[in-house]
Write a protein that holds these residues in place. Structure first.
Motif, PDB file in Angstrom:
ATOM      1  N   PHE A  35      -3.536  15.740  -0.835  1.00  0.00           N
ATOM      2  CA  PHE A  35      -2.728  14.347  -1.664  1.00  0.00           C
ATOM      3  C   PHE A  35      -3.588  13.685  -2.188  1.00  0.00           C
ATOM      4  O   PHE A  35      -5.018  13.360  -1.711  1.00  0.00           O
ATOM      5  N   SER A  36      -3.463  12.956  -3.279  1.00  0.00           N
ATOM      6  CA  SER A  36      -4.590  12.270  -4.230  1.00  0.00           C
ATOM      7  C   SER A  36      -3.921  11.063  -4.646  1.00  0.00           C
ATOM      8  O   SER A  36      -4.466  10.246  -5.355  1.00  0.00           O
ATOM      9  N   THR A  37      -2.422  10.951  -4.890  1.00  0.00           N
ATOM     10  CA  THR A  37      -1.716   9.870  -5.380  1.00  0.00           C
ATOM     11  C   THR A  37      -0.795   9.010  -4.452  1.00  0.00           C
ATOM     12  O   THR A  37      -0.309   9.857  -3.475  1.00  0.00           O
ATOM     13  N   ILE A  38      -0.770   7.737  -4.540  1.00  0.00           N
ATOM     14  CA  ILE A  38      -0.146   6.967  -3.624  1.00  0.00           C
ATOM     15  C   ILE A  38       0.873   6.037  -4.659  1.00  0.00           C
ATOM     16  O   ILE A  38       0.061   5.535  -5.340  1.00  0.00           O
ATOM     17  N   GLY A  39       1.854   5.636  -4.272  1.00  0.00           N
ATOM     18  CA  GLY A  39       2.498   4.721  -4.835  1.00  0.00           C
ATOM     19  C   GLY A  39       3.052   3.604  -3.760  1.00  0.00           C
ATOM     20  O   GLY A  39       3.557   3.686  -2.849  1.00  0.00           O
ATOM     21  N   ILE A  40       2.835   2.299  -4.299  1.00  0.00           N
ATOM     22  CA  ILE A  40       3.020   1.115  -3.600  1.00  0.00           C
ATOM     23  C   ILE A  40       4.138   0.346  -4.575  1.00  0.00           C
ATOM     24  O   ILE A  40       3.827  -0.066  -5.802  1.00  0.00           O
ATOM     25  N   MET A  41       5.306   0.160  -3.895  1.00  0.00           N
ATOM     26  CA  MET A  41       6.356  -0.585  -4.314  1.00  0.00           C
ATOM     27  C   MET A  41       6.415  -1.963  -3.508  1.00  0.00           C
ATOM     28  O   MET A  41       6.559  -1.922  -2.186  1.00  0.00           O
ATOM     29  N   GLY A  42       5.997  -3.267  -3.941  1.00  0.00           N
ATOM     30  CA  GLY A  42       6.210  -4.154  -3.081  1.00  0.00           C
ATOM     31  C   GLY A  42       4.463  -4.637  -2.986  1.00  0.00           C
ATOM     32  O   GLY A  42       4.047  -3.930  -1.953  1.00  0.00           O
ATOM     33  N   LEU A  43       4.096  -5.658  -3.396  1.00  0.00           N
ATOM     34  CA  LEU A  43       2.815  -5.906  -3.118  1.00  0.00           C
ATOM     35  C   LEU A  43       2.644  -7.392  -2.335  1.00  0.00           C
ATOM     36  O   LEU A  43       1.706  -8.121  -2.678  1.00  0.00           O
ATOM     37  N   GLY A  44       3.605  -7.362  -1.533  1.00  0.00           N
ATOM     38  CA  GLY A  44       3.517  -8.706  -0.658  1.00  0.00           C
ATOM     39  C   GLY A  44       2.420  -8.389   0.496  1.00  0.00           C
ATOM     40  O   GLY A  44       1.666  -7.564   0.510  1.00  0.00           O
ATOM     41  N   ALA A  45       2.642  -9.041   1.316  1.00  0.00           N
ATOM     42  CA  ALA A  45       1.725  -8.993   2.689  1.00  0.00           C
ATOM     43  C   ALA A  45       1.725  -7.720   3.286  1.00  0.00           C
ATOM     44  O   ALA A  45       0.769  -7.037   3.654  1.00  0.00           O
ATOM     45  N   THR A  46       3.077  -7.062   3.385  1.00  0.00           N
ATOM     46  CA  THR A  46       2.902  -5.614   3.993  1.00  0.00           C
ATOM     47  C   THR A  46       2.379  -4.527   3.086  1.00  0.00           C
ATOM     48  O   THR A  46       1.546  -3.828   3.753  1.00  0.00           O
ATOM     49  N   GLY A  47       2.702  -4.756   2.078  1.00  0.00           N
ATOM     50  CA  GLY A  47       2.098  -3.720   0.804  1.00  0.00           C
ATOM     51  C   GLY A  47       0.697  -3.879   0.862  1.00  0.00           C
ATOM     52  O   GLY A  47       0.050  -2.936   0.758  1.00  0.00           O
ATOM     53  N   THR A  48       0.222  -5.096   0.841  1.00  0.00           N
ATOM     54  CA  THR A  48      -1.331  -5.052   0.699  1.00  0.00           C
ATOM     55  C   THR A  48      -1.731  -4.787   1.900  1.00  0.00           C
ATOM     56  O   THR A  48      -2.932  -4.020   1.868  1.00  0.00           O
ATOM     57  N   ALA A  49      -1.487  -4.787   3.114  1.00  0.00           N
ATOM     58  CA  ALA A  49      -1.990  -4.562   4.335  1.00  0.00           C
ATOM     59  C   ALA A  49      -2.002  -3.085   4.547  1.00  0.00           C
ATOM     60  O   ALA A  49      -2.918  -2.443   4.796  1.00  0.00           O
ATOM     61  N   SER A  50      -1.020  -2.380   3.962  1.00  0.00           N
ATOM     62  CA  SER A  50      -0.754  -0.954   4.018  1.00  0.00           C
ATOM     63  C   SER A  50      -1.879  -0.358   3.044  1.00  0.00           C
ATOM     64  O   SER A  50      -2.534   0.627   3.607  1.00  0.00           O
ATOM     65  N   LEU A  51      -1.909  -0.893   1.904  1.00  0.00           N
ATOM     66  CA  LEU A  51      -3.005  -0.473   0.787  1.00  0.00           C
ATOM     67  C   LEU A  51      -4.335  -0.741   1.649  1.00  0.00           C
ATOM     68  O   LEU A  51      -5.118   0.026   1.501  1.00  0.00           O
ATOM     69  N   ALA A  52      -4.826  -1.736   2.197  1.00  0.00           N
ATOM     70  CA  ALA A  52      -6.079  -1.874   2.624  1.00  0.00           C
ATOM     71  C   ALA A  52      -6.340  -0.818   3.790  1.00  0.00           C
ATOM     72  O   ALA A  52      -7.361  -0.430   3.898  1.00  0.00           O
ATOM     73  N   CYS A  53      -5.096  -0.733   4.685  1.00  0.00           N
ATOM     74  CA  CYS A  53      -5.393   0.396   5.592  1.00  0.00           C
ATOM     75  C   CYS A  53      -5.615   1.965   5.135  1.00  0.00           C
ATOM     76  O   CYS A  53      -6.442   2.685   5.497  1.00  0.00           O
ATOM     77  N   ILE A  54      -4.874   2.330   4.198  1.00  0.00           N
ATOM     78  CA  ILE A  54      -4.943   3.574   3.383  1.00  0.00           C
ATOM     79  C   ILE A  54      -6.263   3.728   3.091  1.00  0.00           C
ATOM     80  O   ILE A  54      -6.925   4.800   3.227  1.00  0.00           O
ATOM     81  N   LEU A  55      -6.769   2.682   2.243  1.00  0.00           N
ATOM     82  CA  LEU A  55      -8.083   2.903   1.360  1.00  0.00           C
ATOM     83  C   LEU A  55      -9.133   2.864   2.461  1.00  0.00           C
ATOM     84  O   LEU A  55     -10.147   3.706   2.366  1.00  0.00           O
ATOM     85  N   GLU A  56      -9.116   1.950   3.444  1.00  0.00           N
ATOM     86  CA  GLU A  56      -9.857   2.224   4.464  1.00  0.00           C
ATOM     87  C   GLU A  56     -10.153   3.374   5.239  1.00  0.00           C
ATOM     88  O   GLU A  56     -11.177   3.881   5.689  1.00  0.00           O
ATOM     89  N   ASP A  57      -8.953   3.981   5.542  1.00  0.00           N
ATOM     90  CA  ASP A  57      -9.073   5.326   6.172  1.00  0.00           C
ATOM     91  C   ASP A  57      -9.131   6.518   5.145  1.00  0.00           C
ATOM     92  O   ASP A  57      -9.337   7.561   5.885  1.00  0.00           O
ATOM     93  N   ASN A  58      -9.318   6.366   4.005  1.00  0.00           N
ATOM     94  CA  ASN A  58      -9.700   7.503   3.102  1.00  0.00           C
ATOM     95  C   ASN A  58     -10.789   7.054   1.964  1.00  0.00           C
ATOM     96  O   ASN A  58     -10.689   7.345   1.026  1.00  0.00           O
ATOM     97  N   LYS A  59     -11.767   6.603   2.679  1.00  0.00           N
ATOM     98  CA  LYS A  59     -12.938   5.826   1.812  1.00  0.00           C
ATOM     99  C   LYS A  59     -13.459   7.161   1.060  1.00  0.00           C
ATOM    100  O   LYS A  59     -14.143   6.806  -0.106  1.00  0.00           O
ATOM    101  N   ASN A  60     -13.603   8.399   1.686  1.00  0.00           N
ATOM    102  CA  ASN A  60     -14.302   9.511   0.870  1.00  0.00           C
ATOM    103  C   ASN A  60     -13.284  10.353   0.189  1.00  0.00           C
ATOM    104  O   ASN A  60     -13.591  11.529  -0.426  1.00  0.00           O
ATOM    105  N   LYS A  61     -12.174   9.821  -0.082  1.00  0.00           N
ATOM    106  CA  LYS A  61     -11.080  10.832  -0.682  1.00  0.00           C
ATOM    107  C   LYS A  61     -10.859  10.029  -2.095  1.00  0.00           C
ATOM    108  O   LYS A  61     -10.311   8.759  -2.086  1.00  0.00           O
TER     109      LYS A  61
END
Length: 92
Positions: A35-61
Protein backbone atom coordinates in the motif's frame (compact mmCIF):
# COMPACT_ATOMS: atom_id res chain seq x y z
CA UNK A 1 -20.29 12.58 47.18
CA UNK A 2 -16.60 11.79 46.77
CA UNK A 3 -14.97 13.12 49.92
CA UNK A 4 -11.78 11.06 49.69
CA UNK A 5 -10.91 12.03 46.12
CA UNK A 6 -7.17 12.70 45.91
CA UNK A 7 -6.51 12.72 42.18
CA UNK A 8 -8.45 13.34 39.01
CA UNK A 9 -7.27 12.37 35.56
CA UNK A 10 -8.44 13.57 32.19
CA UNK A 11 -7.98 10.50 29.99
CA UNK A 12 -8.69 12.27 26.69
CA UNK A 13 -5.04 12.21 25.58
CA UNK A 14 -4.44 8.52 26.30
CA UNK A 15 -7.77 7.53 24.72
CA UNK A 16 -6.90 9.48 21.57
CA UNK A 17 -3.37 8.05 21.43
CA UNK A 18 -4.66 4.50 21.95
CA UNK A 19 -7.19 4.88 19.13
CA UNK A 20 -4.46 6.19 16.82
CA UNK A 21 -2.21 3.28 17.72
CA UNK A 22 -4.97 0.76 17.01
CA UNK A 23 -5.48 2.35 13.60
CA UNK A 24 -1.76 2.03 12.79
CA UNK A 25 -1.72 -1.59 13.99
CA UNK A 26 -4.75 -2.42 11.84
CA UNK A 27 -2.96 -1.02 8.80
CA UNK A 28 0.23 -2.88 9.69
CA UNK A 29 -1.49 -6.26 9.93
CA UNK A 30 -4.49 -5.96 7.61
CA UNK A 31 -3.43 -3.74 4.71
CA UNK A 32 -1.77 -5.03 1.56
CA UNK A 33 1.99 -4.97 2.04
CA UNK A 34 2.52 -2.71 -0.98
CA UNK A 35 0.00 0.00 0.00
CA UNK A 36 1.12 3.56 -0.60
CA UNK A 37 -2.04 5.67 -0.26
CA UNK A 38 -3.99 6.50 2.87
CA UNK A 39 -7.16 8.56 3.13
CA UNK A 40 -8.02 10.48 6.28
CA UNK A 41 -11.56 11.73 6.85
CA UNK A 42 -11.88 13.82 9.96
CA UNK A 43 -8.84 15.71 11.17
CA UNK A 44 -9.80 16.14 14.79
CA UNK A 45 -7.87 14.62 17.66
CA UNK A 46 -8.47 11.01 16.64
CA UNK A 47 -7.65 11.54 12.96
CA UNK A 48 -4.52 13.44 13.87
CA UNK A 49 -3.39 10.77 16.35
CA UNK A 50 -4.06 8.06 13.77
CA UNK A 51 -2.01 9.89 11.15
CA UNK A 52 0.83 10.43 13.63
CA UNK A 53 0.95 6.71 14.47
CA UNK A 54 0.71 5.66 10.81
CA UNK A 55 3.53 7.98 9.76
CA UNK A 56 5.70 6.97 12.69
CA UNK A 57 5.18 3.27 11.94
CA UNK A 58 5.95 3.72 8.22
CA UNK A 59 8.91 6.13 8.25
CA UNK A 60 10.75 4.36 5.45
CA UNK A 61 7.77 3.88 3.15
CA UNK A 62 6.69 6.54 0.65
CA UNK A 63 3.08 7.46 1.42
CA UNK A 64 0.47 9.55 -0.34
CA UNK A 65 -1.87 10.98 2.30
CA UNK A 66 -5.26 12.14 1.01
CA UNK A 67 -7.00 14.54 3.38
CA UNK A 68 -10.68 15.38 3.12
CA UNK A 69 -11.03 19.16 3.18
CA UNK A 70 -12.78 20.71 6.17
CA UNK A 71 -12.26 24.40 6.90
CA UNK A 72 -8.50 24.96 7.30
CA UNK A 73 -7.76 21.69 9.08
CA UNK A 74 -5.86 20.18 6.15
CA UNK A 75 -3.36 23.02 6.03
CA UNK A 76 -2.77 22.70 9.78
CA UNK A 77 -2.20 18.94 9.47
CA UNK A 78 0.21 19.38 6.57
CA UNK A 79 2.17 21.95 8.57
CA UNK A 80 2.24 19.68 11.63
CA UNK A 81 3.50 16.63 9.72
CA UNK A 82 5.73 18.27 7.09
CA UNK A 83 8.86 16.87 8.75
CA UNK A 84 7.92 13.38 7.50
CA UNK A 85 9.84 13.46 4.21
CA UNK A 86 8.31 10.17 3.09
CA UNK A 87 4.78 11.63 3.07
CA UNK A 88 3.14 13.75 0.42
CA UNK A 89 -0.23 15.31 1.07
CA UNK A 90 -3.17 15.81 -1.23
CA UNK A 91 -6.27 17.78 -0.21
CA UNK A 92 -9.50 16.48 -1.73
Amino acid sequence: MLTNLKYMLDAFWITTARTGAVCALAIKYLAKSNFSTIGIMGLGATGTASLACILEDNKNKPLQINLLRYKNHCEKIIEKFKHYKNATFNII
